[in-house]
Design an enzyme around this catalytic site. Structure first.
Site, PDB file in Angstrom:
ATOM      1  N   LYS A 238     -11.999 -14.104  -0.181  1.00  0.00           N
ATOM      2  CA  LYS A 238     -10.830 -14.925  -0.539  1.00  0.00           C
ATOM      3  C   LYS A 238     -11.190 -16.388  -0.725  1.00  0.00           C
ATOM      4  CE  LYS A 238      -6.826 -12.379   1.113  1.00  0.00           C
ATOM      5  NZ  LYS A 238      -5.574 -12.494   1.864  1.00  0.00           N
TER       6      LYS A 238
ATOM      7  N   LYS B  12     -10.130  -2.398  -5.576  1.00  0.00           N
ATOM      8  CA  LYS B  12      -8.966  -1.962  -4.808  1.00  0.00           C
ATOM      9  C   LYS B  12      -7.667  -2.332  -5.529  1.00  0.00           C
ATOM     10  CE  LYS B  12      -7.937  -4.821  -1.361  1.00  0.00           C
ATOM     11  NZ  LYS B  12      -7.664  -5.477  -0.081  1.00  0.00           N
TER      12      LYS B  12
ATOM     13  N   LYS C  48      -2.121  -6.696  -4.840  1.00  0.00           N
ATOM     14  CA  LYS C  48      -1.009  -7.450  -5.400  1.00  0.00           C
ATOM     15  C   LYS C  48      -1.492  -8.687  -6.134  1.00  0.00           C
ATOM     16  CE  LYS C  48       0.009  -8.485  -0.577  1.00  0.00           C
ATOM     17  NZ  LYS C  48       0.836  -8.012   0.510  1.00  0.00           N
TER      18      LYS C  48
HETATM   19  P1  AMP Z   1      -1.837  -6.493   2.324  1.00  0.00           P
HETATM   20  O1  AMP Z   1      -1.114  -6.169   1.076  1.00  0.00           O
HETATM   21  O2  AMP Z   1      -3.225  -6.976   2.092  1.00  0.00           O
HETATM   22  O3  AMP Z   1      -1.040  -7.339   3.299  1.00  0.00           O
HETATM   23  O4  AMP Z   1      -2.028  -5.104   3.052  1.00  0.00           O
HETATM   24  C1  AMP Z   1      -1.010  -4.462   3.764  1.00  0.00           C
HETATM   25  C2  AMP Z   1      -1.465  -3.083   4.191  1.00  0.00           C
HETATM   26  O5  AMP Z   1      -1.684  -2.250   3.049  1.00  0.00           O
HETATM   27  C3  AMP Z   1      -2.786  -3.093   4.970  1.00  0.00           C
HETATM   28  O6  AMP Z   1      -2.747  -2.088   5.973  1.00  0.00           O
HETATM   29  C4  AMP Z   1      -3.800  -2.751   3.918  1.00  0.00           C
HETATM   30  O7  AMP Z   1      -4.957  -2.137   4.457  1.00  0.00           O
HETATM   31  C5  AMP Z   1      -3.020  -1.754   3.052  1.00  0.00           C
HETATM   32  N1  AMP Z   1      -3.523  -1.754   1.677  1.00  0.00           N
HETATM   33  C6  AMP Z   1      -3.549  -2.817   0.825  1.00  0.00           C
HETATM   34  N2  AMP Z   1      -4.099  -2.461  -0.369  1.00  0.00           N
HETATM   35  C7  AMP Z   1      -4.422  -1.139  -0.251  1.00  0.00           C
HETATM   36  C8  AMP Z   1      -5.017  -0.179  -1.141  1.00  0.00           C
HETATM   37  N3  AMP Z   1      -5.381  -0.502  -2.376  1.00  0.00           N
HETATM   38  N4  AMP Z   1      -5.199   1.085  -0.689  1.00  0.00           N
HETATM   39  C9  AMP Z   1      -4.827   1.427   0.572  1.00  0.00           C
HETATM   40  N5  AMP Z   1      -4.275   0.583   1.452  1.00  0.00           N
HETATM   41  C10 AMP Z   1      -4.061  -0.687   1.064  1.00  0.00           C
END
Ligand code: AMP
Ligand code: TRP
Length: 338
Positions: free
Chosen positions: A117, A201, A204
């Protein structure tokens, strides 16, 4: 193993830094829903983590409601699990400071998410982005959570939380004060990849809107994104081994499997030999069937921010009672005058 004797408890969090997508749902939220009837669960909207990179204030508030709406729309019952936002429970920040004094610079230096990041110009990254993992350890340990459902990308942060818990217990001769929280990562959907690049991955922050299926996408948008998803010219193989070196095909099969409750093997038994012309419409059908109703409920909930605010504030009151009790004990252990 530890001798921790407290109750089993779940905590997880999602950052209000963008739209909720299929990866968030399969990697995290869906597990949250299943766990709520098994253990005492705390589900947080981690707004303090979100501001480790710049967030427009009005958007941050709207996105906080968006995550709360996703939790509710996916089936988390606020009477069963505690849904709240991080900034409303000051104990998270208090414990995070103490953890900043327990964690070692070397541990944080190893965190790959910071490196990703912060990019090349890490001198300009916020200090908060660097200490992000100690706040995350605090989110978990302020509830003495024993289980943490997350996607695969959070593995390293969870290890750091376990290290912080262990070092605190040892440094202050308080064996088993904190549990060593177990990550709950395994299972289909732990790592959903971008529709445009099977090696990146789903996220968002992807610059291409076509790469990510958002929970609020309607049936038409879902169908279009899946139709346009990157693939290769070969038909699907009949066995898992045939997916190696084909990350896009593997990802689409994985999404189908995760949503249908089947294994990858079963999906390939059904679709092996078929081209994407047959597989993609079937995949779009199941994504629409499982995701569109959640999106509809989210949109309705987001029209009523005052209801969402009530859910978050009353959750924060409940969470606060547990979190403050932990901080009181920690202050005692550390030697603060209480
Ligand atoms: P974040 O959007 O980074 O706050 O992630 C929120 C939750 O979603 C966390 O538990 C991440 O590990 C999970 N997560 C985010 N992106 C993915 C993805 N592409 N595949 C699986 N889990 C995800
Ligand atoms: N770091 C997590 C992510 O980006 C979000 C998070 C913050 C979290 N605090 C947490 C996840 C505590 C689990 C437990 O996905």
């Amino acid at each position: 193993m530890t001798g921790y004797k407290g109750p089993e408890r779940v905590l997880s969090g999602i950052q209000p830094s963008g739209g909720m997508h299929l990866g968030n749902y399969l990697g995290a939220i869906r597990k949250f829903v299943d766990l709520q009837t098994e253990m005492d669960c705390f589900y947080c909207v981690v707004d303090m983590h979100a501001i480790t990179v710049w967030q427009d204030p009005a958007k941050l508030r709207a996105q906080t409601f968006h995550i709360a709406a996703a939790y509710l729309a996916a089936g988390i019952d606020p009477k069963v699990a505690t849904i709240f936002h991080q900034s409303a429970v000051a104990a998270h920040a208090e414990l995070a400071w103490i953890f900043n004094c327990v964690a070692r610079l070397g541990w944080l230096d190893r965190m790959t998410q910071f490196k990703d990041k912060a990019g090349k110009d890490k001198e300009r990254a916020s200090v908060g982005l660097y200490t992000y993992p100690t706040l995350m350890a605090s989110d978990i340990l302020v509830y003495k959570a024993t289980h943490v459902p997350v996607g695969d990308d959070q593995k390293q942060h969870l290890e750091l939380a376990r290290d912080v818990a262990g070092k605190f217990n040892r440094d202050f001769s308080a064996p088993d004060f904190f549990p060593l929280p177990e990550p709950l990562i395994k299972g289909p959907g732990a790592r959903i990849m971008s529709l445009r690049d099977g090696t990146a991955k789903m996220s968002k922050s992807d610059p291409s809107d076509q790469a990510t299926i958002y929970l609020t996408d309607d049936a038409d948008a879902i169908l279009k994104k899946i139709k346009k998803a990157k693939t290769d010219p070969e038909p699907l193989p009949s066995e898992i081994a045939g997916l190696s070196g084909r990350p896009e095909a593997a990802n689409l099969v994985g999404i189908y499997a995760a949503l249908s409750g089947k294994s990858d093997e079963d999906v390939l038994r059904e679709f092996g030999g078929s081209g994407f012309g047959r597989f993609k419409p079937a995949l779009a059908d199941i994504v629409v069937e499982k995701i569109a109703p959640i999106g509809d409920r989210m949109r309705r909930l987001e029209e009523d921010p005052s209801y969402l605010r009530d859910v978050l504030i009353s959750g924060a009151q409940k969470a606060g009672a547990t979190a403050e009790a932990t901080v009181r004990d920690v202050k005692e252990i550390v030697g603060f005058v209480v």
